[in-house]
Design an enzyme around this catalytic site. Sequence first.
Site, mmCIF file in Angstrom:
data_model
loop_
_atom_site.group_PDB
_atom_site.id
_atom_site.type_symbol
_atom_site.label_atom_id
_atom_site.label_comp_id
_atom_site.label_asym_id
_atom_site.label_seq_id
_atom_site.Cartn_x
_atom_site.Cartn_y
_atom_site.Cartn_z
ATOM 1 N N HIS A 17 0.836 -1.207 0.000
ATOM 2 C CA HIS A 17 0.000 0.000 0.000
ATOM 3 C C HIS A 17 0.872 1.260 0.000
ATOM 4 O O HIS A 17 0.592 2.233 -0.709
ATOM 5 C CB HIS A 17 -0.877 0.057 1.257
ATOM 6 C CG HIS A 17 -1.929 -1.004 1.375
ATOM 7 N ND1 HIS A 17 -2.100 -1.746 2.516
ATOM 8 C CD2 HIS A 17 -2.878 -1.435 0.498
ATOM 9 C CE1 HIS A 17 -3.123 -2.588 2.354
ATOM 10 N NE2 HIS A 17 -3.605 -2.427 1.136
ATOM 11 N N LYS A 41 -16.196 -6.786 5.537
ATOM 12 C CA LYS A 41 -15.184 -7.791 5.868
ATOM 13 C C LYS A 41 -15.048 -7.841 7.385
ATOM 14 O O LYS A 41 -15.319 -6.857 8.062
ATOM 15 C CB LYS A 41 -13.777 -7.380 5.384
ATOM 16 C CG LYS A 41 -13.572 -7.050 3.963
ATOM 17 C CD LYS A 41 -12.098 -6.691 3.747
ATOM 18 C CE LYS A 41 -11.786 -6.481 2.285
ATOM 19 N NZ LYS A 41 -10.419 -6.127 2.033
ATOM 20 N N ARG A 90 -2.346 -6.021 -8.152
ATOM 21 C CA ARG A 90 -1.201 -6.908 -7.996
ATOM 22 C C ARG A 90 -1.039 -7.850 -9.168
ATOM 23 O O ARG A 90 0.022 -7.961 -9.737
ATOM 24 C CB ARG A 90 -1.338 -7.713 -6.692
ATOM 25 C CG ARG A 90 -0.955 -6.914 -5.488
ATOM 26 C CD ARG A 90 -1.572 -7.471 -4.257
ATOM 27 N NE ARG A 90 -3.018 -7.314 -4.291
ATOM 28 C CZ ARG A 90 -3.815 -7.568 -3.287
ATOM 29 N NH1 ARG A 90 -3.330 -8.047 -2.178
ATOM 30 N NH2 ARG A 90 -5.117 -7.368 -3.397
ATOM 31 N N SER A 128 -3.100 -7.645 2.974
ATOM 32 C CA SER A 128 -3.276 -7.480 4.427
ATOM 33 C C SER A 128 -3.668 -8.809 5.059
ATOM 34 O O SER A 128 -3.244 -9.125 6.170
ATOM 35 C CB SER A 128 -4.355 -6.432 4.718
ATOM 36 O OG SER A 128 -3.988 -5.179 4.206
HETATM 37 P P1 ADP Z 1 -10.118 -2.974 -0.132
HETATM 38 O O1 ADP Z 1 -10.873 -3.680 0.950
HETATM 39 O O2 ADP Z 1 -10.753 -1.679 -0.559
HETATM 40 O O3 ADP Z 1 -9.716 -3.833 -1.299
HETATM 41 P P2 ADP Z 1 -7.351 -3.095 0.704
HETATM 42 O O4 ADP Z 1 -6.736 -2.383 1.864
HETATM 43 O O5 ADP Z 1 -7.360 -4.574 0.756
HETATM 44 O O6 ADP Z 1 -8.801 -2.485 0.598
HETATM 45 O O7 ADP Z 1 -6.630 -2.655 -0.652
HETATM 46 C C1 ADP Z 1 -6.663 -1.327 -1.093
HETATM 47 C C2 ADP Z 1 -6.047 -1.249 -2.488
HETATM 48 O O8 ADP Z 1 -4.659 -1.558 -2.418
HETATM 49 C C3 ADP Z 1 -6.640 -2.220 -3.506
HETATM 50 O O9 ADP Z 1 -6.700 -1.554 -4.762
HETATM 51 C C4 ADP Z 1 -5.649 -3.352 -3.550
HETATM 52 O O10 ADP Z 1 -5.650 -4.002 -4.821
HETATM 53 C C5 ADP Z 1 -4.338 -2.604 -3.331
HETATM 54 N N1 ADP Z 1 -3.311 -3.458 -2.726
HETATM 55 C C6 ADP Z 1 -3.445 -4.349 -1.731
HETATM 56 N N2 ADP Z 1 -2.271 -4.977 -1.440
HETATM 57 C C7 ADP Z 1 -1.364 -4.470 -2.305
HETATM 58 C C8 ADP Z 1 0.043 -4.727 -2.572
HETATM 59 N N3 ADP Z 1 0.731 -5.659 -1.888
HETATM 60 N N4 ADP Z 1 0.650 -4.005 -3.547
HETATM 61 C C9 ADP Z 1 -0.063 -3.103 -4.256
HETATM 62 N N5 ADP Z 1 -1.373 -2.822 -4.092
HETATM 63 C C10 ADP Z 1 -2.015 -3.495 -3.137
#
Ligand code: ADP
Length: 160
Positions: A17, A41, A90, A128
């Site tokens: 992130h 979630k 990703r 995450s």
């Molecule tokens: P959500 O529940 O809105 O998907 P997340 O916190 O899981 O929230 O993810 C937010 C954004 O960050 C999403 O667009 C996700 O694809 C991206 N993301 C999550 N992990 C990574 C990573 N390791 N590298 C790049 N982008 C990521």
Amino acid sequence: MTIAVYPGSFDPVTNGHLDIAARASRIFDTVIMAVFDRPNKQLLFSTEERVALLRESTRHLPRVKVDTYSTLTVDYVRSVGASVIVRGMRAVGDFEAEFQLAQINQTLAPDIDIVLFMASHRYTFFSSSTVREIASLGGDVSWLVPGPVVEALKRVYGRR
Ligand code: ADP
């Protein structure tokens, strides 16, 4: 002055992130990492904790700000005067969900653009939820998340 919003659950924020936020902040004047208050979630960290961890972890990024919201994303984006939504992708597995989300948001708000950043190769393989799982089993996550998150995970799982 272009303001971009990077919305997400950030439960917890990972180096993946942070990489997206840092790269977005090289393009946009301000990037607001916006913690969605009530995602559909099961959460490990409360909204206050997710925000606090993001604040501590983004201190070195002067153009990145942290906020929280509980409305429709496009309504939040408009309320802060932003015109861009940033998301990360990703691998092909992320495409369908991000594409659907982008189509919905574009339909609701044609004036807001969605910009997808491809994850750096170092960060494509985890989320995450991977971090939570490794930490819950006592594994080292210091190579996946910033220091404040390592400490927060120790506080949660160390007690067990
Ligand atoms: P959500 O529940 O809105 O998907 P997340 O916190 O899981 O929230 O993810 C937010 C954004 O960050 C999403 O667009 C996700 O694809 C991206 N993301 C999550 N992990 C990574 C990573 N390791 N590298 C790049 N982008 C990521």
